[in-house]
Design a protein around this motif. Structure first.
Motif, PDB file in Angstrom:
ATOM      1  N   UNK A 192      -5.532   7.223  11.161  1.00 27.91           N
ATOM      2  CA  UNK A 192      -4.737   6.021  11.398  1.00 27.91           C
ATOM      3  C   UNK A 192      -5.525   5.018  12.248  1.00 27.91           C
ATOM      4  N   UNK A 193      -5.311   3.739  11.962  1.00 26.84           N
ATOM      5  CA  UNK A 193      -5.924   2.680  12.754  1.00 26.84           C
ATOM      6  C   UNK A 193      -4.973   1.486  12.830  1.00 26.84           C
ATOM      7  N   UNK A 194      -5.133   0.688  13.859  1.00 29.95           N
ATOM      8  CA  UNK A 194      -4.371  -0.550  14.026  1.00 29.95           C
ATOM      9  C   UNK A 194      -5.255  -1.712  13.601  1.00 29.95           C
ATOM     10  N   UNK A 195      -4.731  -2.494  12.649  1.00 28.20           N
ATOM     11  CA  UNK A 195      -5.529  -3.602  12.144  1.00 28.20           C
ATOM     12  C   UNK A 195      -4.788  -4.345  11.052  1.00 28.20           C
ATOM     13  N   UNK A 196      -5.510  -5.181  10.279  1.00 30.00           N
ATOM     14  CA  UNK A 196      -4.863  -5.949   9.205  1.00 30.00           C
ATOM     15  C   UNK A 196      -4.184  -4.996   8.213  1.00 30.00           C
ATOM     16  N   UNK A 197      -2.945  -5.316   7.851  1.00 35.15           N
ATOM     17  CA  UNK A 197      -2.211  -4.478   6.903  1.00 35.15           C
ATOM     18  C   UNK A 197      -2.734  -4.684   5.483  1.00 35.15           C
ATOM     19  N   UNK A 200      -8.710  -3.015  14.861  1.00 40.55           N
ATOM     20  CA  UNK A 200      -8.778  -4.077  15.860  1.00 40.55           C
ATOM     21  C   UNK A 200      -9.657  -3.629  17.026  1.00 40.55           C
ATOM     22  N   UNK A 201     -10.291  -4.608  17.673  1.00 42.13           N
ATOM     23  CA  UNK A 201     -11.127  -4.310  18.831  1.00 42.13           C
ATOM     24  C   UNK A 201     -10.278  -3.673  19.938  1.00 42.13           C
ATOM     25  N   UNK A 202     -10.894  -2.727  20.641  1.00 44.83           N
ATOM     26  CA  UNK A 202     -10.279  -2.078  21.803  1.00 44.83           C
ATOM     27  C   UNK A 202      -8.949  -1.391  21.450  1.00 44.83           C
ATOM     28  N   UNK A 203      -8.795  -0.918  20.230  1.00 44.64           N
ATOM     29  CA  UNK A 203      -7.586  -0.173  19.829  1.00 44.64           C
ATOM     30  C   UNK A 203      -7.912   1.318  19.776  1.00 44.64           C
ATOM     31  N   UNK A 204      -6.919   2.119  19.413  1.00 42.44           N
ATOM     32  CA  UNK A 204      -7.099   3.576  19.356  1.00 42.44           C
ATOM     33  C   UNK A 204      -6.916   4.060  17.917  1.00 42.44           C
ATOM     34  N   UNK A 205      -7.804   4.911  17.512  1.00 42.21           N
ATOM     35  CA  UNK A 205      -7.673   5.612  16.240  1.00 42.21           C
ATOM     36  C   UNK A 205      -6.965   6.941  16.481  1.00 42.21           C
ATOM     37  N   UNK A 217     -15.179   6.022   8.959  1.00 41.34           N
ATOM     38  CA  UNK A 217     -15.968   4.795   8.815  1.00 41.34           C
ATOM     39  C   UNK A 217     -15.118   3.634   8.338  1.00 41.34           C
ATOM     40  N   UNK A 218     -14.214   3.915   7.400  1.00 40.26           N
ATOM     41  CA  UNK A 218     -13.324   2.868   6.912  1.00 40.26           C
ATOM     42  C   UNK A 218     -12.382   2.387   8.020  1.00 40.26           C
ATOM     43  N   UNK A 219     -11.825   3.354   8.801  1.00 42.11           N
ATOM     44  CA  UNK A 219     -10.914   2.984   9.886  1.00 42.11           C
ATOM     45  C   UNK A 219     -11.639   2.191  10.971  1.00 42.11           C
ATOM     46  N   UNK A 274     -19.338   0.682  20.115  1.00 40.91           N
ATOM     47  CA  UNK A 274     -19.668  -0.725  19.859  1.00 40.91           C
ATOM     48  C   UNK A 274     -18.409  -1.548  19.615  1.00 40.91           C
ATOM     49  N   UNK A 275     -17.391  -0.962  18.924  1.00 40.08           N
ATOM     50  CA  UNK A 275     -16.146  -1.664  18.641  1.00 40.08           C
ATOM     51  C   UNK A 275     -15.107  -1.464  19.733  1.00 40.08           C
ATOM     52  N   UNK A 276     -15.426  -0.705  20.783  1.00 39.92           N
ATOM     53  CA  UNK A 276     -14.491  -0.473  21.860  1.00 39.92           C
ATOM     54  C   UNK A 276     -13.302   0.365  21.451  1.00 39.92           C
TER      55      UNK A 276
END
Length: 462
Positions: free
Chosen positions: A395-400, A373-378, A366-368, A337-339
């Motif tokens: 690890x996730x890419x998003x707001x610090x 960010x949409x269409x990013x990689x965990x 779930x937290x990650x 759903x979040x790509x």
């Protein structure tokens, strides 16, 4: 017939009967004073006993020297008198000498044991008075058997002096011990005054003054470690108390919302007559709120068990990467759903509590997913740490996350800001706290890092 009813002992009386006796307290000052006084008396006693023995040896040496000197005088005088006047001349010389040496006693015997001469009026009793004796031989001028002399000198004055000296030394020893005891007690009381100050400062600390710390106007090297440890303890107690207060407020806040929803839905349903489908809809809504309440309560019970030191039930060693794959499959729908896509790097065989491990990893994923960010990689990294440890990162890419929020990220009900608590994705703020608890149950700890738009949260296990 009279009957007597015995009342069972009350709980307080039973507690008094079974209470352990309170250990007796003692005074450090008094104990040190007594010990130092005893040591001083022993030390001074030994020292002064040596002095007394040395003095008495000097007395005896002087007495023997006097005896030898006077006996030599007697031998020379009697030899000369024997050569010139015989026994009569010898007797006259001895009488003349006895008048000039009243503190001496001279007795001369012949070879057959008969008395040749004896001082007529000695000034002391030669049999009972303290005296020193020397026996000597007096050669005869005619070559016959020598006379046998016995010389005694009166030592009463030396004995009296020795007694007075012994009394003086004993008195000095006791006085020295008493002085040392008093001085030690006074000095210890002065030295322990900082402890009294610390006790007064400790008594002043209560729940309204948990920020108060112990301090001395003049730091003491021996007490400083204790003060630092106590202040560290108070810092932890203050922090825990503040967290507890915040936890109580957060629990009330988290429970208030579903309870308010339950009350509101029920009041609306009761405000007028409802059809069966409408009542079913209200019950379903209430059931969701009740399930949310049950989730909060169950999570709090789990955290309480972890706080009591419950350890994980480990099974056989398993592949952590395989467990990660199982959890990832569970989260495939929200990821699609979040790509989002996911990478799994590394693998370690480790004995873990599989349900707890999956729960912790599910919370992290779930937290990650929630904040990526949409269409990013965990990315899930499994790293060997030391000889027996394992570190797992999600690890996730998003707001610090702000640096000041990182230390509190695993606190219960903590949320960094409103943007990380979306109403369309409700959660009650215990997920990362549960991760930290599961890490502790596996003898590890949780950690988080966030910089340059890349956030990673994980935990270690041993």
């Amino acid at each position: 017939m009279n009957t007597t009813t015995m009342a069972p002992p009350t709980s307080s009386a039973t507690a008094e009967l079974h209470a352990e006796p309170t250990p007796c307290t003692y005074s450090i000052g008094k104990r040190l004073s007594l010990l130092l006084a005893v040591q001083t008396i022993i030390g001074l006693g030994v020292l002064l006993a040596v002095i007394y023995a040395a003095t008495w040896m000097l007395f005896e040496s002087r007495q023997q020297e006097e005896l030898r000197g006077y006996s030599n005088v007697l031998i020379e005088v009697l030899k000369e008198s024997d050569a010139h006047g015989g026994e009569a001349e010898m007797t006259q010389k001895l009488l003349w000498l006895s008048e000039r040496r009243p503190g001496n006693f001279v007795q001369i015997n012949r070879a057959d044991g008969s008395t040749f001469y004896r001082d007529p009026l000695p000034t002391f009793d030669p049999y009972t008075a303290p005296s020193s004796e020397l026996r000597f031989d007096i050669p005869r001028a005619d070559g016959s058997a020598p006379l046998q002399g016995r010389l005694l000198i009166d030592c009463s004055r030396d004995a009296q002096y020795g007694q007075r000296m012994a009394l003086l030394l004993v008195a000095a020893t006791l006085a020295g011990g008493a002085f040392v005891a008093w001085a030690t007690f006074w000095r210890v009381r002065c030295s322990l005054r900082p402890l009294a100050d610390l006790a007064a400062q400790t008594r002043a600390i209560d729940v309204r003054r948990l920020d108060q710390r112990l301090a001395l106007s003049e730091p003491i090297e021996e007490l400083q470690p204790l003060i630092e440890q106590f202040n560290g303890l108070m810092h932890r107690v203050e922090r825990t108390y503040v967290q507890l207060e915040g936890f109580n407020a957060d629990v009330a806040h988290e429970l208030r919302t579903p309870l308010a929803n339950l009350i509101g839905h029920t009041e609306v349903a009761l405000s007028r007559e409802r059809s069966a489908p409408e009542l079913e809809e209200v019950l379903l809504s209430n059931l969701e709120e009740l399930q949310r309440l049950a989730g909060i309560v169950n999570d709090m019970l789990f955290l309480a068990q972890a706080d009591r030191g419950v350890k994980a039930r480990r099974g056989a060693a398993v592949s952590l990467a395989e467990l990660v794959n199982q959890v990832v499959e569970f989260h495939e729908a929200p990821m699609e759903e979040a790509g989002l896509a996911i990478d799994i790097e590394g693998d370690v065989q480790l004995a873990v509590d599989e349900p707890l491990f999956k729960r912790a990893l599910s919370n992290l994923l779930g937290n990650a997913i929630r904040y990526a960010d949409k269409d990013s990689r965990l990315c899930v990294r499994i790293l060997r740490e030391g000889d027996n440890g394992v570190r797992l990162w999600v690890e996730n890419t998003g707001p610090a996350i702000e640096p000041e929020h990182l230390p509190r990220l695993f606190d219960r009900f903590f949320r960094a800001d409103a943007s990380r608590c979306e109403l369309e994705k409700p959660h009650h703020g215990l997920g990362l706290s549960i991760v930290a608890a599961i890490a502790r149950m596996h003898d590890g700890f949780a950690a988080a890092e966030s910089e340059a738009g890349r956030t990673r949260v994980g935990f270690s296990m041993v």
